[in-house]
Design an enzyme around this catalytic site. Structure first.
Site, mmCIF file in Angstrom:
data_model
loop_
_atom_site.group_PDB
_atom_site.id
_atom_site.type_symbol
_atom_site.label_atom_id
_atom_site.label_comp_id
_atom_site.label_asym_id
_atom_site.label_seq_id
_atom_site.Cartn_x
_atom_site.Cartn_y
_atom_site.Cartn_z
ATOM 1 N N LYS A 226 1.086 -1.187 0.062
ATOM 2 C CA LYS A 226 -0.001 0.096 -0.144
ATOM 3 C C LYS A 226 0.687 1.263 0.170
ATOM 4 O O LYS A 226 0.534 2.083 -0.703
ATOM 5 C CB LYS A 226 -1.022 0.207 0.964
ATOM 6 C CG LYS A 226 -2.176 -0.923 0.963
ATOM 7 C CD LYS A 226 -3.250 -0.520 1.838
ATOM 8 C CE LYS A 226 -4.357 -1.543 1.778
ATOM 9 N NZ LYS A 226 -5.438 -1.143 2.536
ATOM 10 N N LYS B 154 -5.403 -11.925 -7.601
ATOM 11 C CA LYS B 154 -6.632 -11.896 -6.790
ATOM 12 C C LYS B 154 -7.853 -11.178 -7.362
ATOM 13 O O LYS B 154 -7.602 -10.043 -7.913
ATOM 14 C CB LYS B 154 -6.336 -11.547 -5.609
ATOM 15 C CG LYS B 154 -7.517 -11.925 -4.196
ATOM 16 C CD LYS B 154 -7.133 -11.606 -2.953
ATOM 17 C CE LYS B 154 -8.111 -11.252 -2.294
ATOM 18 N NZ LYS B 154 -7.879 -10.536 -0.861
ATOM 19 N N LYS C 215 -11.712 -5.086 -6.720
ATOM 20 C CA LYS C 215 -12.612 -4.079 -7.126
ATOM 21 C C LYS C 215 -11.867 -2.971 -7.689
ATOM 22 O O LYS C 215 -12.247 -2.308 -8.434
ATOM 23 C CB LYS C 215 -13.658 -3.984 -6.023
ATOM 24 C CG LYS C 215 -12.922 -3.270 -5.051
ATOM 25 C CD LYS C 215 -13.953 -2.643 -3.939
ATOM 26 C CE LYS C 215 -13.500 -1.791 -2.929
ATOM 27 N NZ LYS C 215 -12.456 -2.276 -1.925
#
Ligand code: TRP
Length: 338
Positions: free
Chosen positions: A122, A204, A207
């Site tokens: 991140k 994976k 969204k």
């Protein structure tokens, strides 16, 4: 809480999990987590939270965040979580989470947090906003868990490292102040579906994928779901079976299996002699039928703010009762004056 619920709660093992608020929870969230949450409701004393405080570790627009919190509450109910059975609440409504998080932070090493792969990912992705919250994220998650003294924490594989750290922190504090926390076990569901992207099945399903054909939202319309499955990337082989280099087909088999309960062998037999086109259509249809009642319920509930409010307020009350007992015990044992 009356005596009867109290007694049953004590016999049942306890489960805690949480999901970040997103209006667009995916088929991956559903098959990998929420469907299992539902199936645990009768056997366990379940606490399920909307982890709204975790969401602001990356920038959020206030109006979007608010809509997503409502939407996630509505989705939890739509997939079949029952507020009479499980405690459904919003993380920020229970003050003990941030309080315990501070305490745990003082028992967590800089080096430990630096090693978290999600933090590394991140911070690479949001290089202009590597804030303290993003770094301390696992201590808040540890507080979410330890406050409820759960036996099991169902988490996806991407959260295992955080759960491991949570266990380390709990163990460390138990050694210093005898038995503050129960050490939670990860819960690996019997049918664990790790749903991959329909466009790049080595990744994976997410969204945040720019290609909308790569992922299916729980509330997607049937036509969109069918289109996405028809376009799903497969391989140049033709046989519907699990195999190396067949990530796309493996993923579709996993999805079909999680929905129908059939094993991979049964699925291979069912599609023996049939092509990928037929198989993709069958998987798409199974997904459409699984998600249809969820979307229909969702569309009603999302308009019923007063019902949602009733649910999350009573959930917060129940959560608060358990969480405040833990945090008070911790403060007392650490030497704070109560
Ligand atoms: N970090 C988890 C995720 O992104 C969400 C979460 C927050 C969580 N607190 C938790 C999961 C406590 C399990 C237990 O998926």
């Amino acid at each position: 809480m009356n005596d009867i619920t109290n007694n049953t709660a004590e016999i049942k093992k306890r489960v805690l999990s949480a999901v970040q608020p997103s209006g667009m929870l995916t088929l991956g969230n559903y098959l990998g987590a929420l469907k299992n949450w539902v199936s645990m409701q009768d056997e366990y004393d379940c606490f399920y939270a909307v982890a709204d405080l975790h969401a602001i570790t990356v920038r959020q627009k206030p109006a979007d965040l608010r809509a997503q919190i409502y939407s996630t509450c509505a989705l939890l109910l739509s997939v079949g979580l029952d507020p009479q059975k499980s405690t459904l609440f919003i993380q920020s409504h229970v003050g003990a989470h941030t309080k315990l998080s501070w305490v745990l932070g003082c028992y967590t090493q800089f080096g430990e947090l630096s090693r978290m792969t999600q933090f590394k990912d991140k911070s690479a992705k949001h290089a202009d906003n590597i804030n303290l919250g993003l770094f301390a994220y696992p201590t808040l998650m540890a507080a979410d868990i330890l406050l409820y003294q759960p036996d099991y924490v169902p988490v996806g594989s991407d959260q295992k490292q955080h759960l491991e750290l949570c266990r380390d922190i709990a163990d460390r504090m138990n050694n210093l102040y005898d038995n503050l926390f129960k050490i939670p076990e990860p819960f690996i569901p019997k049918i664990a579906a790790r749903v991959m992207s329909l466009q790049d099945p080595t990744k994976k399903m997410s969204k945040s994928d720019e290609n909308i054909n790569a992922w299916v939202a729980i509330v997607d319309k049937p036509d969109d779901i069918m289109r996405k499955f028809k376009r799903a990337v497969t391989d140049s082989d033709t046989k519907v079976c699990i195999g190396e280099g067949k990530d796309g087909i493996n993923n579709l088999i996993g999805i079909y299996s999680a929905i129908t309960g059939k094993t991979a062998e049964q699925i291979e037999a069912e599609f023996e002699g049939k092509g990928y086109g037929d198989f993709k259509k069958a998987v798409g249809e199974a997904v459409v039928e699984e998600l249809r009642p969820i979307r229909e319920t969702y569309e009603k509930l999302i308009k019923d703010k007063s019902y949602l409010e009733e649910v999350y307020k009573s959930g917060a009350q129940k959560a608060e009762y358990v969480a405040s007992r833990t945090v008070n015990k911790v403060m007392k044992k650490l030497g704070f004056v109560l």
